[in-house]
Design a protein around this motif. Structure first.
Motif, short mmCIF file in Angstrom:
data_model
loop_
_atom_site.label_atom_id
_atom_site.label_comp_id
_atom_site.label_asym_id
_atom_site.label_seq_id
_atom_site.Cartn_x
_atom_site.Cartn_y
_atom_site.Cartn_z
N ARG A 175 -8.63 78.64 -13.33
CA ARG A 175 -7.79 77.58 -13.86
C ARG A 175 -6.38 78.05 -14.25
N ARG A 176 -6.17 79.35 -14.37
CA ARG A 176 -4.85 79.86 -14.73
C ARG A 176 -3.85 79.55 -13.63
N GLY A 177 -2.60 79.56 -13.98
CA GLY A 177 -1.55 79.35 -13.00
C GLY A 177 -0.46 78.49 -13.58
N THR A 178 0.56 78.28 -12.80
CA THR A 178 1.71 77.57 -13.33
C THR A 178 1.96 76.23 -12.67
N ARG A 179 1.58 76.05 -11.43
CA ARG A 179 1.84 74.77 -10.77
C ARG A 179 0.93 74.61 -9.56
N TRP A 180 0.75 73.37 -9.19
CA TRP A 180 -0.01 73.07 -7.97
C TRP A 180 0.92 73.24 -6.79
N ASP A 181 0.44 73.86 -5.75
CA ASP A 181 1.15 73.90 -4.48
C ASP A 181 0.50 72.86 -3.58
N SER A 182 1.10 72.66 -2.46
CA SER A 182 0.55 71.73 -1.49
C SER A 182 0.15 72.50 -0.23
N LEU A 183 -0.88 72.02 0.42
CA LEU A 183 -1.27 72.56 1.72
C LEU A 183 -0.63 71.76 2.85
N ALA A 184 0.12 70.71 2.50
CA ALA A 184 0.78 69.90 3.51
C ALA A 184 1.75 70.78 4.30
N GLY A 185 2.02 70.38 5.51
CA GLY A 185 2.92 71.16 6.35
C GLY A 185 2.23 72.35 7.00
N PHE A 186 0.91 72.31 7.05
CA PHE A 186 0.15 73.39 7.68
C PHE A 186 0.54 73.47 9.15
N PRO A 187 1.00 74.61 9.61
CA PRO A 187 1.45 74.70 11.01
C PRO A 187 0.28 74.81 11.98
N ALA A 188 0.52 74.45 13.22
CA ALA A 188 -0.47 74.67 14.27
C ALA A 188 -0.61 76.17 14.51
N ILE A 189 -1.81 76.59 14.81
CA ILE A 189 -2.11 78.00 15.09
C ILE A 189 -2.70 78.06 16.50
N GLN A 190 -2.28 79.02 17.27
CA GLN A 190 -2.88 79.27 18.58
C GLN A 190 -3.68 80.56 18.49
N THR A 191 -4.92 80.52 18.93
CA THR A 191 -5.73 81.73 19.06
C THR A 191 -6.00 81.92 20.54
N ALA A 192 -6.80 82.89 20.87
CA ALA A 192 -7.08 83.15 22.29
C ALA A 192 -7.64 81.92 23.00
N ARG A 193 -8.53 81.17 22.31
CA ARG A 193 -9.18 80.04 22.97
C ARG A 193 -8.91 78.70 22.33
N LEU A 194 -8.29 78.70 21.14
CA LEU A 194 -8.20 77.46 20.37
C LEU A 194 -6.77 77.13 19.97
N ARG A 195 -6.53 75.83 19.80
CA ARG A 195 -5.35 75.32 19.11
C ARG A 195 -5.88 74.69 17.84
N ILE A 196 -5.37 75.13 16.71
CA ILE A 196 -5.83 74.68 15.40
C ILE A 196 -4.67 73.96 14.75
N ALA A 197 -4.86 72.67 14.42
CA ALA A 197 -3.77 71.89 13.85
C ALA A 197 -4.34 70.79 12.95
N PRO A 198 -3.54 70.35 11.97
CA PRO A 198 -4.00 69.26 11.12
C PRO A 198 -4.42 68.03 11.93
N LEU A 199 -5.52 67.43 11.53
CA LEU A 199 -5.99 66.22 12.19
C LEU A 199 -5.05 65.06 11.88
N THR A 200 -4.89 64.19 12.84
CA THR A 200 -4.06 62.99 12.68
C THR A 200 -4.87 61.77 13.11
N ALA A 201 -4.36 60.60 12.81
CA ALA A 201 -5.09 59.35 13.10
C ALA A 201 -5.61 59.26 14.53
N PRO A 202 -4.85 59.66 15.56
CA PRO A 202 -5.40 59.58 16.92
C PRO A 202 -6.62 60.47 17.17
N ASP A 203 -6.90 61.41 16.27
CA ASP A 203 -8.07 62.29 16.41
C ASP A 203 -9.36 61.67 15.90
N ALA A 204 -9.28 60.51 15.24
CA ALA A 204 -10.43 59.96 14.53
C ALA A 204 -11.66 59.77 15.41
#
Length: 179
Positions: free
Chosen positions: A6-35
């Motif tokens: 619980r210690r700390g000074t402020r909440w950060d946000s996870l928003a703005g998570f960038p897409a990541i490319q791995t050898a076999r995957l593209r990892i990106a935040p889900l959006t409405a068209p992914d539903a």
């Protein structure tokens, strides 16, 4: 264990998570068209029975609600898509749990299990979170009998704390920050 989270000074946000490319995957935040893809992947008793916040019957509106929750910035759900054909094979969730902790969770669709996607994706997400939020602990909750996930988390540097998780039957695991 959880009291010091619980210690700390402020909440950060996870928003703005960038897409990541791995050898076999593209990892990106889900959006409405992914539903529709999220619904088709997740409406599986092996997934809904293991992830406590998912309803037993995961409908399209549940997928939309899950994706919409990302807009708050404290929960971001990432889609794991094969780079070769863009098929959705899994989801990784990242969740601000306190001023010092980010929780990670994930599920992999039935056809993609056993192919190493969880390790590839979770490893990449954990690496990025550790880089972007070096002062935060990374935590996970896992059932001991889920040997595949337990082993994966240990391989990625998580260790059991000895504490029960918030969810029934799960143990809290933490990844050392290295500081």
């Amino acid at each position: 264990m959880l009291t010091f989270l619980r210690r700390g000074t402020r909440w950060d946000s996870l928003a703005g998570f960038p897409a990541i490319q791995t050898a076999r995957l593209r990892i990106a935040p889900l959006t409405a068209p992914d539903a529709a893809d999220v619904q088709a992947l997740t409406d599986d008793p092996a997934i809904t029975g293991a992830v406590d916040f998912l309803p037993d019957r995961f409908r399209l509106e549940d997928a939309h609600a899950l994706i919409a929750g990302t807009r708050r910035g404290r929960d971001v759900f990432l889609g794991l898509r094969e780079r070769a054909d863009a098929a959705l094979v899994g989801v990784v969730g990242t969740h601000m749990r306190s001023l010092e902790a980010i929780e990670i969770g994930y599920w992999i669709g039935g056809a993609a299990r056993g192919r190493g996607y969880a390790g590839e994706a979770v490893g990449a997400v954990v690496g990025l979170l550790a880089q972007r939020h070096p002062r935060r602990l990374l935590v996970a909750e896992c059932r001991r009998e889920n040997t595949a996930s337990w082993g994966l988390l240990r391989k990625l540097g998580f260790r059991e704390t000895g504490d029960e998780g918030h969810r029934p039957g799960r143990r809290l695991m933490v990844r050392d920050r290295g500081d």
